[in-house]
Design a protein around this motif. Structure first.
Motif, PDB file in Angstrom:
ATOM      1  N   UNK A 266       0.773  -1.185   0.066  1.00  8.10           N
ATOM      2  CA  UNK A 266       0.158  -0.042  -0.024  1.00  8.10           C
ATOM      3  C   UNK A 266       0.757   1.285  -0.109  1.00  8.10           C
ATOM      4  N   UNK A 267       1.996   1.368   0.557  1.00  4.48           N
ATOM      5  CA  UNK A 267       2.789   2.328   0.780  1.00  4.48           C
ATOM      6  C   UNK A 267       3.802   2.420  -0.634  1.00  4.48           C
ATOM      7  N   UNK A 268       3.559   1.882  -1.598  1.00  6.44           N
ATOM      8  CA  UNK A 268       4.464   1.878  -2.730  1.00  6.44           C
ATOM      9  C   UNK A 268       4.430   3.189  -3.503  1.00  6.44           C
ATOM     10  N   UNK A 269       5.410   3.868  -4.010  1.00  4.73           N
ATOM     11  CA  UNK A 269       5.285   4.999  -4.832  1.00  4.73           C
ATOM     12  C   UNK A 269       5.046   4.605  -6.406  1.00  4.73           C
ATOM     13  N   UNK A 270       4.665   5.588  -7.097  1.00  3.60           N
ATOM     14  CA  UNK A 270       4.338   5.421  -8.563  1.00  3.60           C
ATOM     15  C   UNK A 270       5.685   4.834  -9.269  1.00  3.60           C
ATOM     16  N   UNK A 271       6.708   5.366  -8.903  1.00  2.00           N
ATOM     17  CA  UNK A 271       8.049   5.060  -9.672  1.00  2.00           C
ATOM     18  C   UNK A 271       8.319   3.512  -9.175  1.00  2.00           C
ATOM     19  N   UNK A 272       7.979   2.898  -7.861  1.00  5.72           N
ATOM     20  CA  UNK A 272       8.184   1.642  -7.558  1.00  5.72           C
ATOM     21  C   UNK A 272       7.308   0.749  -8.471  1.00  5.72           C
ATOM     22  N   UNK A 273       6.173   1.337  -8.738  1.00  3.43           N
ATOM     23  CA  UNK A 273       5.158   0.491  -9.397  1.00  3.43           C
ATOM     24  C   UNK A 273       5.569   0.669 -11.009  1.00  3.43           C
ATOM     25  N   UNK A 274       5.745   1.479 -11.643  1.00  2.34           N
ATOM     26  CA  UNK A 274       5.844   1.299 -13.071  1.00  2.34           C
ATOM     27  C   UNK A 274       7.295   1.545 -13.354  1.00  2.34           C
ATOM     28  N   UNK A 275       8.351   1.856 -12.512  1.00  2.53           N
ATOM     29  CA  UNK A 275       9.729   1.932 -13.016  1.00  2.53           C
ATOM     30  C   UNK A 275       9.960   3.519 -13.073  1.00  2.53           C
ATOM     31  N   UNK A 276      11.329   3.582 -13.284  1.00  2.00           N
ATOM     32  CA  UNK A 276      11.803   5.074 -13.329  1.00  2.00           C
ATOM     33  C   UNK A 276      12.650   5.072 -14.466  1.00  2.00           C
ATOM     34  N   UNK A 277      12.935   6.466 -15.142  1.00  3.08           N
ATOM     35  CA  UNK A 277      14.093   6.775 -16.177  1.00  3.08           C
ATOM     36  C   UNK A 277      14.980   7.632 -15.608  1.00  3.08           C
TER      37      UNK A 277
ATOM     38  N   UNK B 284      -3.957  -9.780 -12.890  1.00  2.78           N
ATOM     39  CA  UNK B 284      -4.055  -8.503 -11.791  1.00  2.78           C
ATOM     40  C   UNK B 284      -5.277  -9.178 -10.803  1.00  2.78           C
ATOM     41  N   UNK B 285      -4.817  -9.177  -9.649  1.00  2.00           N
ATOM     42  CA  UNK B 285      -5.644  -9.887  -8.447  1.00  2.00           C
ATOM     43  C   UNK B 285      -5.893  -8.957  -7.457  1.00  2.00           C
ATOM     44  N   UNK B 286      -6.842  -8.217  -7.018  1.00  2.00           N
ATOM     45  CA  UNK B 286      -7.273  -7.131  -6.026  1.00  2.00           C
ATOM     46  C   UNK B 286      -8.215  -7.789  -4.991  1.00  2.00           C
ATOM     47  N   UNK B 287      -7.879  -7.494  -3.835  1.00  2.00           N
ATOM     48  CA  UNK B 287      -8.590  -8.264  -2.695  1.00  2.00           C
ATOM     49  C   UNK B 287      -8.999  -6.946  -1.872  1.00  2.00           C
TER      50      UNK B 287
ATOM     51  N   UNK C 274      -8.746  -1.061  -2.293  1.00  2.00           N
ATOM     52  CA  UNK C 274      -9.518  -0.089  -1.909  1.00  2.00           C
ATOM     53  C   UNK C 274      -8.693   1.086  -1.042  1.00  2.00           C
ATOM     54  N   UNK C 275      -7.786   0.655  -0.518  1.00  2.00           N
ATOM     55  CA  UNK C 275      -6.904   1.536   0.357  1.00  2.00           C
ATOM     56  C   UNK C 275      -5.769   2.127  -0.366  1.00  2.00           C
ATOM     57  N   UNK C 276      -5.421   1.632  -1.544  1.00  2.00           N
ATOM     58  CA  UNK C 276      -4.317   2.156  -2.390  1.00  2.00           C
ATOM     59  C   UNK C 276      -4.865   3.607  -3.161  1.00  2.00           C
ATOM     60  N   UNK C 277      -3.800   4.624  -3.314  1.00  2.00           N
ATOM     61  CA  UNK C 277      -3.988   5.665  -3.866  1.00  2.00           C
ATOM     62  C   UNK C 277      -4.546   5.719  -5.312  1.00  2.00           C
ATOM     63  N   UNK C 278      -5.534   6.494  -5.809  1.00  2.00           N
ATOM     64  CA  UNK C 278      -6.084   6.251  -7.054  1.00  2.00           C
ATOM     65  C   UNK C 278      -5.091   6.524  -7.936  1.00  2.00           C
ATOM     66  N   UNK C 279      -4.070   7.223  -7.928  1.00  2.00           N
ATOM     67  CA  UNK C 279      -3.016   6.997  -8.955  1.00  2.00           C
ATOM     68  C   UNK C 279      -2.396   5.936  -9.191  1.00  2.00           C
ATOM     69  N   UNK C 280      -2.178   5.006  -8.211  1.00  2.00           N
ATOM     70  CA  UNK C 280      -1.415   3.671  -8.595  1.00  2.00           C
ATOM     71  C   UNK C 280      -2.354   2.875  -9.239  1.00  2.00           C
TER      72      UNK C 280
ATOM     73  N   UNK D 139     -15.933  -3.664   4.369  1.00  2.00           N
ATOM     74  CA  UNK D 139     -16.357  -3.087   5.707  1.00  2.00           C
ATOM     75  C   UNK D 139     -15.075  -1.916   5.894  1.00  2.00           C
ATOM     76  N   UNK D 140     -14.074  -1.835   5.148  1.00  2.00           N
ATOM     77  CA  UNK D 140     -12.841  -1.028   5.286  1.00  2.00           C
ATOM     78  C   UNK D 140     -12.844   0.189   4.481  1.00  2.00           C
ATOM     79  N   UNK D 141     -13.827   0.163   3.462  1.00  2.00           N
ATOM     80  CA  UNK D 141     -14.030   1.060   2.639  1.00  2.00           C
ATOM     81  C   UNK D 141     -14.252   0.659   1.190  1.00  2.00           C
ATOM     82  N   UNK D 142     -15.041   1.467   0.344  1.00  2.00           N
ATOM     83  CA  UNK D 142     -15.173   1.100  -0.931  1.00  2.00           C
ATOM     84  C   UNK D 142     -14.282   1.711  -1.925  1.00  2.00           C
ATOM     85  N   UNK D 143     -14.252   0.926  -3.192  1.00  2.00           N
ATOM     86  CA  UNK D 143     -13.589   1.607  -4.343  1.00  2.00           C
ATOM     87  C   UNK D 143     -14.291   2.286  -5.228  1.00  2.00           C
ATOM     88  N   UNK D 144     -13.629   3.456  -5.652  1.00  2.00           N
ATOM     89  CA  UNK D 144     -14.456   4.579  -6.544  1.00  2.00           C
ATOM     90  C   UNK D 144     -15.189   3.666  -7.566  1.00  2.00           C
ATOM     91  N   UNK D 145     -16.335   4.165  -8.002  1.00  2.00           N
ATOM     92  CA  UNK D 145     -17.044   3.311  -9.177  1.00  2.00           C
ATOM     93  C   UNK D 145     -16.208   3.479 -10.591  1.00  2.00           C
TER      94      UNK D 145
END
Length: 356
Positions: free
Chosen positions: A68-79, A147-150, A111-117, A154-160
């Motif tokens: 959950x605490x990963x940055x966008x660079x950690x997810x997609x990579x960096x140049x 991709x598997x998301x769980x 559902x707790x992951x930042x929307x950008x990620x 009860x801990x919050x919904x994901x944006x439609x």
């Protein structure tokens, strides 16, 4: 790191009472372009166990966790822009999307992951390609993964807007069937006691799953959809009042993946019906409310406008509300307008220039 990789995984074939989940995961494994699987349910319903079990059936057999605490660079990579400017060559540091290629990217509590990620990983999951852009320099690489998301509702919904982009959705429930519950607990205890022996008992079934997934992937391009299948998919999506056409496309692809897994000669309406629940569960809207709204608007238009609030004759006789002709056509309330007194306000004394 090595100990985590060598840790035995609970076999996919040994999952009990999870037929809808197993089917959804297999379809996503056959056609990763479906957009992944969203699994919702309370704690302790084997969501993460199923995700790890599926990874073992794929060519790479790799499960990549997105924290959950990963940055966008950690997810997609960096140049490395300095290298580009100095040498004219692109130096790319791969991220988790590159590591998950041909494997499983698992996101717990999505559902707790930042929307950008969430946007970035859903784009890559649907297209199979990850593109990194920085200061006018871009780099692309293959990123075909399941991709598997769980999530626990009860801990919050994901944006439609985001939940709709998951291809399939499975909703797990607590098990209250005694025999099924006992079978699940016995299997888990047996695995914890002797993981290698337990896995050996399911080795043949596991190998069959691997073979069938590979054969189904090779067969996808050979299966086409006839007009009857298209018509049935359209009817189901219209009845569910879904937004856009993503549901139609996902349903067709999921039905094709199921037909390929079963080595069927063609995609049939039955295949569509068997995948429809997972496709429409998170996209279905209440069609009745839309029909009622249209009928109400049509009825109001026929009468020349919206109806004014009704008032009982007894209330009018008691003076609780003025008659319509006395209140005027523009009065939509129940009380007649009353004049309000005004009060003289003293003039404002300007501040000295030095005090401003």
């Amino acid at each position: 790191m090595n100990s985590a990789i060598e840790r035995p995984v609970f076999p996919f074939a040994a999952l009990i009472g999870q037929a809808p989940l197993q089917q959804a995961l297999l379809l996503a494994a056959i056609d990763p372009a479906l957009g992944g699987v969203l699994i919702t349910g309370p704690r302790g319903t084997a969501k993460s166990t199923a995700a790890r079990a599926l990874a073992e059936l794929l060519p790479q057999g790799q499960l990549v966790n997105l924290p959950l605490g990963a940055s966008e660079d950690r997810l997609i990579g960096t140049l490395d822009i300095e290298t580009v400017l100095r040498d004219g060559s692109v130096r790319f540091s791969p991220g988790l999307l590159a590591k998950a290629h041909r494997g499983v990217l698992y996101v717990d509590e999505v559902n707790l992951l930042p929307d950008a990620l969430v946007d970035a990983l859903l784009d890559a999951a649907a297209s199979g390609v990850n593109t990194v852009e920085r200061d006018g320099v871009s780099h692309s690489h293959d990123a075909s993964f399941v991709l598997i998301g769980t999530m626990n509702p009860e801990e919050g919904e994901l944006r439609p807007q985001l939940i709709d982009r998951f291809g399939l959705m499975v909703e797990l429930q607590n098990c209250f069937e005694p025999r099924v519950r006992q079978a699940i607990v016995k299997a888990r205890l047996a695995f914890d006691l002797d993981a290698q022996g337990f896995r050996a008992a399911y080795a043949q079934q596991q190998a069959a799953y691997v073979q069938r997934i590979g054969a189904a992937r090779a067969m996808l391009a050979q299966l086409a959809f006839d007009d009857a299948v298209h018509a049935h998919v359209s009817r189901l999506c219209i009845d569910a009042a879904v937004d856009g056409l993503r549901a139609d496309l996902v349903m067709l692809r999921a039905a094709r993946a199921l037909a390929a897994f079963e080595q069927a000669a063609a995609v049939t309406v039955e295949h569509v019906d068997r995948v429809a629940q997972a496709v429409l569960l998170h996209r279905r809207h209440a069609r009745e409310s839309q029909v009622d709204r249209v009928a109400h608007e049509s009825d109001a238009s026929a009468r020349g406008g919206l109806e004014r609030p009704s008032m009982s004759s007894s209330a009018a006789a008691q003076g609780d509300a003025p008659p319509a002709d006395a209140a005027g056509d523009s009065d939509w309330g129940y009380l007649a307008p009353e004049p309000a007194a005004t009060m003289q306000v003293k003039g404002v004394i300007p501040l000295n220039a030095k005090k401003r």
